[in-house]
Design a protein around this motif. Structure first.
Motif, mmCIF file in Angstrom:
data_model
loop_
_atom_site.group_PDB
_atom_site.id
_atom_site.type_symbol
_atom_site.label_atom_id
_atom_site.label_comp_id
_atom_site.label_asym_id
_atom_site.label_seq_id
_atom_site.Cartn_x
_atom_site.Cartn_y
_atom_site.Cartn_z
ATOM 1 N N ASN A 18 0.827 -1.205 0.000
ATOM 2 C CA ASN A 18 0.000 0.000 0.000
ATOM 3 C C ASN A 18 0.871 1.268 0.000
ATOM 4 O OD1 ASN A 18 -2.306 1.545 -0.012
ATOM 5 N ND2 ASN A 18 -2.613 1.419 2.216
ATOM 6 N N LEU A 19 1.566 1.455 -1.092
ATOM 7 C CA LEU A 19 2.517 2.560 -1.178
ATOM 8 C C LEU A 19 1.819 3.911 -1.133
ATOM 9 C CD1 LEU A 19 4.915 1.259 -3.989
ATOM 10 C CD2 LEU A 19 5.520 1.671 -1.603
ATOM 11 N N THR A 20 2.492 4.846 -0.494
ATOM 12 C CA THR A 20 2.071 6.246 -0.518
ATOM 13 C C THR A 20 3.236 7.071 -1.052
ATOM 14 O OG1 THR A 20 2.848 6.699 1.716
ATOM 15 C CG2 THR A 20 0.589 5.863 1.484
ATOM 16 N N GLU A 21 2.943 8.356 -1.330
ATOM 17 C CA GLU A 21 4.014 9.216 -1.836
ATOM 18 C C GLU A 21 5.132 9.373 -0.814
ATOM 19 O OE1 GLU A 21 2.953 12.730 -4.294
ATOM 20 O OE2 GLU A 21 0.899 12.273 -3.661
ATOM 21 N N ALA A 22 4.812 9.241 0.456
ATOM 22 C CA ALA A 22 5.833 9.362 1.489
ATOM 23 C C ALA A 22 6.826 8.213 1.463
ATOM 24 C CB ALA A 22 5.175 9.451 2.871
ATOM 25 N N ASP A 23 6.478 7.100 0.831
ATOM 26 C CA ASP A 23 7.387 5.956 0.784
ATOM 27 C C ASP A 23 8.486 6.127 -0.254
ATOM 28 O OD1 ASP A 23 5.995 4.563 2.761
ATOM 29 O OD2 ASP A 23 4.537 3.820 1.301
ATOM 30 N N ALA A 24 8.384 7.123 -1.091
ATOM 31 C CA ALA A 24 9.413 7.330 -2.109
ATOM 32 C C ALA A 24 10.717 7.766 -1.455
ATOM 33 C CB ALA A 24 8.954 8.385 -3.119
ATOM 34 N N GLY A 25 11.818 7.406 -2.079
ATOM 35 C CA GLY A 25 13.121 7.799 -1.547
ATOM 36 C C GLY A 25 14.180 6.798 -1.894
ATOM 37 N N VAL A 26 15.347 6.970 -1.244
ATOM 38 C CA VAL A 26 16.498 6.106 -1.471
ATOM 39 C C VAL A 26 16.521 5.042 -0.381
ATOM 40 C CG1 VAL A 26 19.004 5.974 -1.624
ATOM 41 C CG2 VAL A 26 17.784 7.937 -2.598
ATOM 42 N N TYR A 27 16.620 3.817 -0.798
ATOM 43 C CA TYR A 27 16.676 2.685 0.124
ATOM 44 C C TYR A 27 18.046 2.034 0.002
ATOM 45 C CZ TYR A 27 11.624 3.035 0.824
ATOM 46 O OH TYR A 27 10.374 3.479 1.152
ATOM 47 N N THR A 28 18.612 1.704 1.151
ATOM 48 C CA THR A 28 19.944 1.093 1.192
ATOM 49 C C THR A 28 19.840 -0.269 1.852
ATOM 50 O OG1 THR A 28 20.959 3.255 1.367
ATOM 51 C CG2 THR A 28 22.331 1.370 1.909
ATOM 52 N N CYS A 29 20.341 -1.272 1.126
ATOM 53 C CA CYS A 29 20.409 -2.631 1.668
ATOM 54 C C CYS A 29 21.828 -2.841 2.192
ATOM 55 C CB CYS A 29 20.065 -3.652 0.594
ATOM 56 S SG CYS A 29 20.261 -5.370 1.112
#
Length: 1371
Positions: free
Chosen positions: A270-281
Motif C-alpha cells: 500500500n505505497l504512498t508518496e511518502a514511501d518514495a526515496g532512497v533505500y539502502t540494503c
C-alpha cells in the motif's frame, strides 16, 4: 435559453481503465453515461455513446461482429487480433457521450495492451547452495507476462512463502536453503495464450565446510517506479559465510507496511508518496560490510482538489472555470469544450489550470471538461455553461467571475434585472478617453441628461475592432463616472460604449467611441519553465526556456535572487538558457526570478521560484600516513544548522587510484577519525567522508588523496635538513623549490616555510610532504626577503635551510591593449577590388569615431606561398583594397591603434576576386610535324601566365597569309584542359602561320604571336639520310656506284682546293691594318650582295664536311646586328620523340658527356661512321656583347632515320622564313665544343660557349640564327683559319624527333649566351680533312687578312668547280 433553464445532469457513471488483453481472447472496455433521471423525467434525452481509438472515432459497421458497442456504452472485442505487423486493437481508447442540442463529454483515456508471445531472456541454470544460504534461479520473461509466471519443483506447483519468493523479474529466490529444497526447477508462463515452459535446472545442496566466504550480492535492488496504493518488492539477495545480517535503511519505513522476505528482500504494501526515496540494503558479517542502494519512485495519478462548477452568465461577461489538481509527476491540464480541445486565444485563456472565457457570446454555451494527465493516469471532470438572456436574473449564488463588479452590486433578489415599473436612464454624455497607454485606457463621461433616479451605476462595454465578442466592466461604486480598462493589446483599436443603470435597469447606450492603444516597446515576455535545483551545499543549477514572445534577438538574461527574510535582491548575468549559481550560503532558502533583455530593455519577469541549498557534509578531511600499509583519516562534523537531525555515524569511502570500485567503512556518530589499514604499499588512495542520519547519508566531502609509503619508515627522530632550496623572485612573489632530505629512512610529513623582510619568522606556511615547490604571494616589490625551509614529522621540525631573495622592482604596466575589431567582412566588388568592413566594440553603439584612432588593414594571398603581407591605414570602419589580382583568394585582418595602445589582429576574412579575361596569350607555342603523316602537324603550347581565371578553352587560328584579317583565318577550338592539338589535311609544301587565343568565363584573351611552319614538299621524297655508304666487299644498286663516284671526286676536289688556296693565300698576305679593314668591308658587302642576287658571280662561303658528305651553306646575315632566338632544349617528355628502346639509355649517357648547341635542321647521311673528329681552335679579339649560339653536333644512328632537336621559338616575330628555290634541303649551321673547353655552363645545364662557322669569323661578324637562301648544290669552301686538332670521339646527341620527308623551313636553334669579355680560343668542330703538313703552317697571326680582290678571284674558280660537281651529282 428559457428563464427556467437549469444544468442538465450529464456525466460518466463508469469510465474505461487500462486493460491487458491476450491475443485471441475477448476484451471489454467499460463505459456508461448518466443523462437525466428516467424515473422523474421519462422524456429526458438519452446520451449516444461512441468510441475513439488513438484520437480517431472508431468506424464500427453494423456487421462488424468482432467489435461492437454494448447497450450500456461499453466496447466489446470478441477476439483480440495482434501480430508483429498488424496490431489493430492495441492503443488508447476514449468513450465519447453526446446529447443532441446540449453537448458532448469525453471520458478518461484507457490503454489496451496485448500480451506478447512468451520469450525467456534467461532460464534456470544448475545451481548449488550450502545450508542456510540463499540462491537464485533465473527466469526472465517479457515484463508484461511476469504476472503469468509460476514455478514448479519436480514438475509440481511450488507454493511461495516468505522463504521462497518470486522476484519482479520472474526469478525465484530460495533463502535459508535446506536439503528439502534440492530438486529440478522450472518456470511456466500460462493464462496468456499457449503455455510456455522453461528448461529444467537442478538445485543442489552442498555440505557446509565452515570456511569464510566473501560477502557478495546475488541480486541487487534496481530503481523502480510504482503507483500509489500498489505494492513493491525491493530485491536484495546476499551470500557469504558467516551468514550475513541484512538490514534496510530509510527514515520513512513504517511498521506494518513492510516485510523482509527471501532472506533480505524488502516487501512494501500500500505505497504512498511518502514511501518514495532512497533505500539502502546493508549486509554485514564478521568479515565486512557491503551495501547496495536503489531509489523508489512513487507516482500519484491526478486527483481533483477543486472541480469545475456549472456557471450561469450573461453575454459580454467574463467567467472562469476553476480546476485544481494534484499528482506526481505534476499533471498537465487541458480543457475540452463539447469534446473538442480548447485552443488558447485572446478570449480563451488557461491560467494555472483555470479556464477563462472573456466576453461571452451565445455560442460559448456547452459542456466544458478539465482533463488532467500524468504518467500514472488521467482523470476528467465536466461543467456546463448556460448563457441567459439579459432580462433573466442570474441564480444565487453568483458564478465566479474575473469582473466581480458585475455581480457585487446587483439588486438583491433580482441579480441586476430591471423592474418594468419605471423609465431607465438616457445615454451617458461626453464619453472620452482621458488617458491612453499601451495596455490600458481610462474613460470618463458625464451623467445622462435624463437619469430618472439617483445613485446611478455604469457599465462599460468594449471590444477589439473587427471582433463580435464584447466584454463588460462595471464601475465600483454609485455615481463614479470613470473607469480604467486594463489588459488591452498594444497598438490595437478598441470600441467603447457606456450604459447607465438605475433602479429600473440598464438605460440607453452611448455612441461607440474608437480609441487606439499606443504601440509598446517590444520587450521580451517572461521566460517559461524556470527550474532551480540545489546541486551542492553552495550552488544551485538554474534552467529555463526562451520567452514565447522574444520581440527580436535576446541580449542577455538577468537572475535576481534573494535570501528568504532579506530585503535586497542580488543580480547575476547569464547568456544561455541555464546558469550554475555558485558561492551561495549552505542550507539556505533562496527566492529566484529571471528577466530577459533585448535591445529595448528588460522584459517581463518570471515568477519567483524557491530553492534550498543542500546541507553541508563533514569538513576538514585530513589524511595521516601511519605506516606503509595504513592511513589515518580525520574530519570535522557538519555545522550544527545543517545536520538535519542527529548524526548516527560516518561513512568513509575509499578507492585505489582512479578505479571506480569503492570500499567503505562506517564509524559511530561521535568518532571523527578512522584508521584504514591493509592497504598496498607505495599506492595512491583517495578518500571521502559523509555523515549518516536516520534519513540516510548526506553530502560527501571532496576526494582527498594520499600515497602509502614504500616501506615502514623511522619516526623516532625529526627529519634531516632538506638537501637543497632554490628561490626565484618575481615582482610580488617568490617561487620556492626544494628537494627532500637525503636520508629517506625518516618519515617526512610535510614542510614548514618561513619568510619575512629581514627575518624568516614573520610568516609561516605548512605544505604537504609530497610538495616540491610553493609560490609565496602578496610580497612587496624591490624588497629583501629571508626564507627558511624545514621538514617535520610527528616528532618535530628538523634543521632549517636558509635562502634570501630580493623581489623585482615594480615596472610601469604596459598600456592596456585595445579590443581587436570584430565582424570583419570582405565584399568583392570587381576583379581587382575588395571592400573590407568591420566593427569596433570599443566605440559607442553608433560606431562614431571621435578620437585619434586609426585602423590598419593587412592582406595577402597564399599563391605563391611566400607572398608578402601588404598593409594600409585608414580612419574609417571600411577600406577599399584595389590593385588585386583577378580570381585570387585574399585574406584580410584589421588592427586598431590609439596612441601607444594597439590591439591584436582581428579574425581573418576571406574574399576571392572576380574573374576577368586573360591578360596574356598562351606561351611556348610550337609546331611540329607528325611522324609518317606529312599532312598532319601537332601544335603544343603552355597556358597564359596571366589566365585571370580558369581557362575553359583555346582557339587555334591558322592561315597561309600572316597578314590576312582575323576572320579569314581557320579556327580550331580546343577544351581548356588540353595543351596540344593535331591539325590534319594540310597542303604539302605550304607555309602556315599559327596563333592561339585562350578564353575563360569572362571572355577571350589576346592572341599569341604568329608561329610559322612549312609542311613537307612531297610524300615520296626520300631524304639523304636513307642512302647508304659503300664499303669494300659491299654490293649495291646503281645509286651506290654514283655515290662512290661523288665521294671520290669530292675528296679529290677538296684536297686540290685546300692546297691551292692555302698556298696562294699564304704568299699574298699583307700586314696593313687599313687593308684588313678594307678587306673586311668588302667581304661584308660581297656577302650581302650575294644574298640579294643569287645570280651574282660572288663566290658563296661554303665548306665541305667530308666525314658526313654534308653540304652546308654558310651565308652571313644581311642585318648589321645579328638577331638570334633563345630556344632552350626541351625538358619534358612531350617535347621528346621516342627513340628505339635499345638505344635510349646509352644515347642519354653520351649526350650528358657532351655539351653544345645545335640547329634542328642538321642532318647526317653517313650514320654508320664513328670516326675521330679533329677540333679547330679559333682565337678571337674582344667583341662587343652579342648573343651566341652553341649547338650539339647531330650524328645519325642508322641509315633509315634521322633524329634532330626541336625547340620552341621564344620570339616568333624575330625569325624569318625564306622559301627554297631549287628544292634542295636547307641546313643550319652546326658547331660544337667538348665540355673540357667550356668557359661556363648556363642555368639550364647547357653550354654557354659561343659557336661560329669559320666563314662567319672570317667575315668579322658573329653568326645569326636565320636560315638563308641555299645554293641548289652543296657548296665547297676552305676554312679561313686552320685549327689545332684534338682527338675526341664524335658523340651523338639525344634524338628528339624523327623527321621524314623534306626538310622544314623552320628556324630552330638552341642555347644563347652573351659575349661580354675577351674570349679565350674556343674549340670548333670541323670536318676531317686529308693529312696535309701545310695545315700546321697555317696557324699564324690571326690579325692578318686577305685582299678582297684576291679572295674573290679564288672563289670564282671554286664556283665553277661547284657547278661541275652539281652536274655530276644530278646525273
Amino acid at each position: 435559453m428559457r428563464a427556467h433553464a437549469k444544468p442538465f445532469p450529464f456525466w460518466f457513471s463508469v469510465e474505461p481503465w487500462d486493460t491487458l488483453a491476450v491475443r485471441g481472447a475477448p476484451a471489454l472496455l467499460n463505459c456508461s453515461a448518466h443523462s437525466g433521471d428516467a424515473a422523474s423525467d421519462p422524456a429526458a434525452p438519452q446520451a449516444h455513446v461512441e468510441w475513439k481509438k488513438d484520437g480517431t472515432f472508431l468506424g464500427l459497421a453494423p456487421d462488424d461482429g468482432r467489435r461492437r458497442v454494448l447497450p450500456d456504452g461499453s466496447l466489446f472485442i470478441s477476439s483480440v487480433v495482434h501480430s508483429k505487423h498488424n496490431k489493430p486493437d492495441e492503443g488508447t481508447y476514449q468513450c465519447v457521450a453526446t446529447i443532441d442540442s446540449l453537448g458532448t463529454i469525453t471520458s478518461r483515456t484507457a490503454l489496451l495492451t496485448v500480451a506478447g508471445t512468451p520469450r525467456f531472456s534467461s532460464q534456470p541454470a544448475a545451481a548449488s547452495a550450502r545450508p542456510g544460504e540463499s540462491q537464485v534461479m533465473a527466469c526472465d520473461v517479457n515484463p508484461d507476462l511476469v504476472p503469468f509466471v509460476r514455478w514448479e519443483r519436480e514438475r509440481e506447483p511450488l507454493e511461495l512463502n516468505s522463504r521462497l519468493v518470486q522476484l519482479p523479474s520472474g526469478a525465484l529466490v530460495v533463502s535459508n536453503a535446506s536439503e528439502a529444497d534440492a530438486g529440478l526447477y522450472r518456470c511456466v508462463v500460462e493464462n496468456a495464450g499457449p503455455a510456455k515452459i522453461s528448461e529444467e535446472a537442478p538445485l543442489s545442496i552442498l555440505p557446509e565446510t565452515g570456511e569464510d566466504r566473501k560477502l557478495e550480492f546475488l541480486v541487487e535492488p534496481l530503481p523502480v517506479t510504482k503507483v500509489v496504493g500498489a505494492g513493491v518488492l525491493l530485491p536484495c539477495v546476499v551470500t557469504g559465510y558467516p551468514a550475513p545480517y541484512v538490514r534496510w535503511m530509510n527514515s520513512r519505513l513504517c511498521l506494518g507496511k513492510l516485510e523482509v522476505v527471501g532472506g533480505g528482500s524488502l516487501q512494501i504494501y500500500n505505497l504512498t508518496e511518502a514511501d518514495a526515496g532512497v533505500y539502502t540494503c546493508l549486509a554485514d558479517n564478521a568479515n565486512g560490510t557491503i551495501e547496495a542502494r536503489t531509489e523508489l519512485t512513487v507516482q500519484a495519478p491526478p486527483q481533483f482538489l477543486k472541480r469545475p462548477a456549472n456557471i450561469y452568465a450573461h453575454e459580454s461577461m467574463d467567467i472562469v472555470f476553476e480546476c485544481e489538481v494534484t499528482g506526481f509527476p505534476a499533471p498537465t491540464v487541458k480543457w475540452v469544450k463539447n469534446g473538442d480541445a480548447v485552443i488558447p486565444s485572446d478570449y480563451f485563456k488557461i491560467i494555472e489550470h483555470n479556464l477563462q472565457v472573456l466576453g461571452l457570446v451565445k455560442s460559448d454555451e456547452g459542456f466544458y471538461q478539465c482533463l488532467a494527465e500524468n504518467e500514472a493516469g488521467n482523470v476528467q471532470s465536466s461543467a456546463q455553461l448556460i448563457i441567459l438572456e439579459h432580462d433573466v436574473a442570474l441564480p444565487t449564488p453568483p458564478p465566479p467571475s474575473l469582473t466581480p463588479d458585475t455581480t457585487d452590486h446587483v439588486t438583491p433578489g433580482s441579480r441586476g434585472v430591471a423592474n418594468a415599473a419605471g423609465p431607465t436612464p438616457s445615454a451617458p454624455r461626453d464619453v472620452v478617453a482621458s488617458l491612453v497607454s499601451t495596455r490600458f485606457i481610462k474613460l470618463t463621461w458625464r451623467p445622462p441628461a435624463e437619469p430618472h433616479g439617483d445613485d446611478l451605476t455604469y457599465s462599460v462595454y468594449y471590444s477589439l475592432e473587427g471582433t463580435s465578442r464584447e466584454r463588460v466592466l462595471n464601475t465600483s461604486r454609485p455615481g463614479e463616472m470613470q473607469v480604467t480598462i486594463q489588459n488591452l493589446m498594444p497598438d490595437s483599436k478598441y470600441m467603447f460604449r457606456v450604459m447607465a443603470r438605475n433602479q429600473n435597469g440598464l438605460g440607453e447606450s452611448s455612441a461607440a467611441l474608437k480609441v487606439p492603444t499606443q504601440a509598446e516597446v517590444q520587450v521580451p515576455g517572461p521566460a517559461p519553465n524556470l527550474q532551480a535545483v540545489s546541486t551542492t551545499p553552495t550552488s544551485v543549477s538554474l534552467s529555463w526556456d526562451p520567452p514565447l514572445i522574444g520581440n527580436g534577438d535576446l541580449l542577455t538574461y538577468k537572475i535576481y535572487y534573494m535570501e528568504k527574510g532579506q530585503d535586497t535582491e542580488q543580480v547575476r548575468n547569464a547568456v544561455g538558457l541555464s546558469y550554475n549559481m555558485m558561492n551561495l550560503r549552505k542550507f539556505t532558502d533562496y527566492s529566484i526570478r529571471v528577466v530577459a533583455f533585448n535591445k529595448h530593455g528588460p522584459g517581463v519577469s518570471t515568477g519567483d521560484v524557491s530553492v534550498t541549498t543542500l546541507s553541508d557534509g563533514p569538513s576538514n578531511t585530513t589524511l595521516d600516513l601511519r605506516s606503509a600499509g595504513s592511513i589515518m583519516v580525520r574530519w570535522q562534523p557538519p555545522p550544527p544548522g545543517t545536520q538535519n537531525g542527529k548524526i548516527t555515524g560516518y561513512k568513509i569511502r575509499y578507492r585505489k587510484g582512479t578505479r571506480k570500485s569503492e570500499a567503505a567503512e562506517t564509524t559511530g556518530g561521535t568518532q571523527l577519525f578512522q584508521l584504514i589499514d591493509d592497504l598496498e604499499r607505495g599506492t595512491e588512495y583517495t578518500f571521502r567522508v559523509s555523515a549518516i542520519t536516520v534519513n540516510g547519508s548526506g553530502p560527501a566531502t571532496d576526494w582527498a588523496t594520499a600515497e602509502t609509503f614504500e616501506s615502514d619508515l623511522d619516526e623516532t627522530r625529526v627529519p634531516d635538513i632538506p638537501s637543497s632550496l632554490h628561490v626565484r623572485p618575481l615582482v610580488n612573489s617568490i617561487v620556492v623549490s626544494w628537494t627532500p632530505p637525503e636520508n629517506q629512512d625518516i618519515v617526512v610529513r610535510g614542510y614548514t616555510i618561513g619568510y619575512g623582510i629581514g627575518s624568516p619568522h614573520a610568516q609561516t606556511i605548512k605544505v604537504d610532504y609530497k610538495q616540491r615547490y610553493y609560490s609565496i604571494e602578496n610580497l612587496d616589490p624591490n624588497s629583501h626577503y629571508v626564507i627558511t625551509l624545514k621538514a617535520f614529522n610527528n616528532v618535530g621540525e628538523g634543521i632549517p635551510v636558509y635562502e634570501s631573495a630580493i623581489t623585482r622592482p615594480q615596472s610601469v604596466p604596459d598600456p592596456t591593449p585595445m579590443l581587436p575589431p570584430v565582424g570583419v567582412q570582405a565584399s568583392v566588388l570587381s576583379h581587382d577590388t575588395i571592400k573590407v568592413t568591420w566593427a569596433d566594440n570599443s566605440l559607442p553603439k553608433n560606431q562614431k569615431i571621435t578620437d585619434a584612432r586609426y585602423y590598419t588593414v593587412r592582406w595577402k594571398t597564399n599563391i605563391p606561398a611566400n607572398t608578402k603581407l601588404k598593409t594600409a591605414n585608414t580612419t574609417n570602419l571600411s577600406y577599399m583594397v584595389t590593385g588585386l589580382k583577378p580570381n585570387t583568394l585574399y585574406e584580410f585582418s584589421v588592427m586598431v591603434t590609439k596612441g601607444r595602445r594597439t590591439s591584436t589582429w582581428s579574425m581573418t576574412a576571406q574574399g576571392t576576386t572576380f574573374e576577368t579575361i586573360p591578360s596574356s596569350s598562351p606561351k611556348d607555342v610550337t609546331v611540329v610535324s607528325k611522324e609518317l603523316k606529312p599532312r598532319t602537324i601537332i601544335v603544343n603550347w603552355q597556358p597564359p601566365s596571366e589566365a585571370n581565371g580558369k581557362i575553359t578553352g583555346y582557339i587555334i587560328y591558322y592561315s597561309t597569309d600572316v597578314n590576312a584579317e582575323v576572320h579569314d583565318w581557320v579556327i580550331e577550338p580546343v577544351v581548356g584542359n588540353r595543351l596540344t592539338h593535331q591539325i590534319q589535311d594540310l597542303t604539302l609544301d605550304t607555309t602556315y602561320y599559327f596563333k592561339i587565343q585562350a578564353r575563360n568565363s569572362k571572355g577571350m584573351g589576346p592572341m599569341s604571336e604568329a608561329v610559322h611552319f612549312r609542311t613537307p614538299k612531297s610524300k615520296s621524297v626520300k631524304p639523304l639520310r636513307s642512302q647508304r655508304v659503300w664499303k669494300p666487299g659491299m654490293t649495291g644498286s646503281g645509286d651506290n656506284h654514283i655515290l662512290v663516284i661523288v665521294i671520290i671526286i669530292s675528296v679529290g676536289a677538296f684536297t686540290i682546293i685546300v692546297v691551292v688556296v692555302g698556298a696562294f693565300l699564304c704568299t699574298r698576305r699583307t700586314t696593313s691594318h687599313q687593308k684588313k679593314k678594307r678587306a673586311a668591308s668588302k667581304s661584308s658587302n660581297g656577302s650581302h650582295k650575294y644574298k640579294g642576287n643569287s645570280k651574282d658571280l660572288k663566290p658563296p662561303d661554303l665548306w665541305i664536311h667530308h666525314e658526313r658528305l654534308e653540304l652546308k651553306p654558310m651565308d652571313k646575315s644581311p642585318e648589321p646586328d645579328p638577331v638570334m632566338t633563345d630556344t632552350p632544349i626541351p625538358r619534358t617528355s612531350q617535347d621528346i620523340t621516342p627513340v628505339e628502346p635499345g638505344r635510349d639509355d646509352s644515347l642519354l649517357q653520351r649526350r650528358n658527356s657532351y655539351r653544345g648547341c645545335e640547329s634542328e635542321d642538321s642532318m647526317s647521311t653517313l650514320g654508320g661512321r664513328r670516326g675521330m673528329r679533329p677540333k679547330m681552335m679559333m682565337p678571337f679579339d674582344a667583341q662587343p656583347p652579342q648573343p651566341v649560339i652553341s649547338a650539339h653536333p647531330i650524328h645519325s644512328l642508322d641509315t633509315h632515320h634521322h633524329h634532330y632537336y626541336t625547340g620552341s621559338l621564344a620570339s616568333p616575330t624575330r625569325s624569318y622564313l625564306h622559301h627554297h628555290q631549287g628544292g634542295a634541303h636547307l641546313r643550319s649551321h652546326t658547331c660544337a665544343s667538348p665540355i673540357t673547353h667550356l668557359d661556363r655552363v648556363d642555368s639550364t645545364g647547357e653550354s654557354a660557349a659561343p659557336c661560329w662557322t669559320a666563314d662567319e669569323l672570317h667575315a668579322g661578324q658573329p653568326p645569326t640564327a636565320h636560315v638563308r637562301p641555299a645554293h641548289p648544290l652543296k657548296s665547297f669552301a676552305a676554312p679561313a683559319i686552320s685549327a689545332i686538332t684534338f682527338e675526341t670521339p664524335a658523340l651523338p646527341s639525344t634524338p628528339l624527333l624523327t623527321q621524314t620527308g623534306a626538310q622544314l623551313h623552320s628556324v630552330k636553334t638552341a642555347c644563347i649566351g652573351t659575349l661580354g669579355r675577351t674570349r679565350t680560343p674556343m674549340p670548333v668542330t670541323v670536318p676531317n680533312a686529308p693529312d696535309m703538313p701545310e695545315t700546321s703552317r697555317m696557324l699564324e697571326d690571326v690579325d692578318n687578312s686577305y685582299e678582297s680582290d684576291e679572295l674573290t678571284e679564288e672563289m670564282a674558280h671554286l664556283e665553277g668547280l661547284m657547278k661541275d660537281l652539281n652536274a655530276i651529282t644530278t646525273a
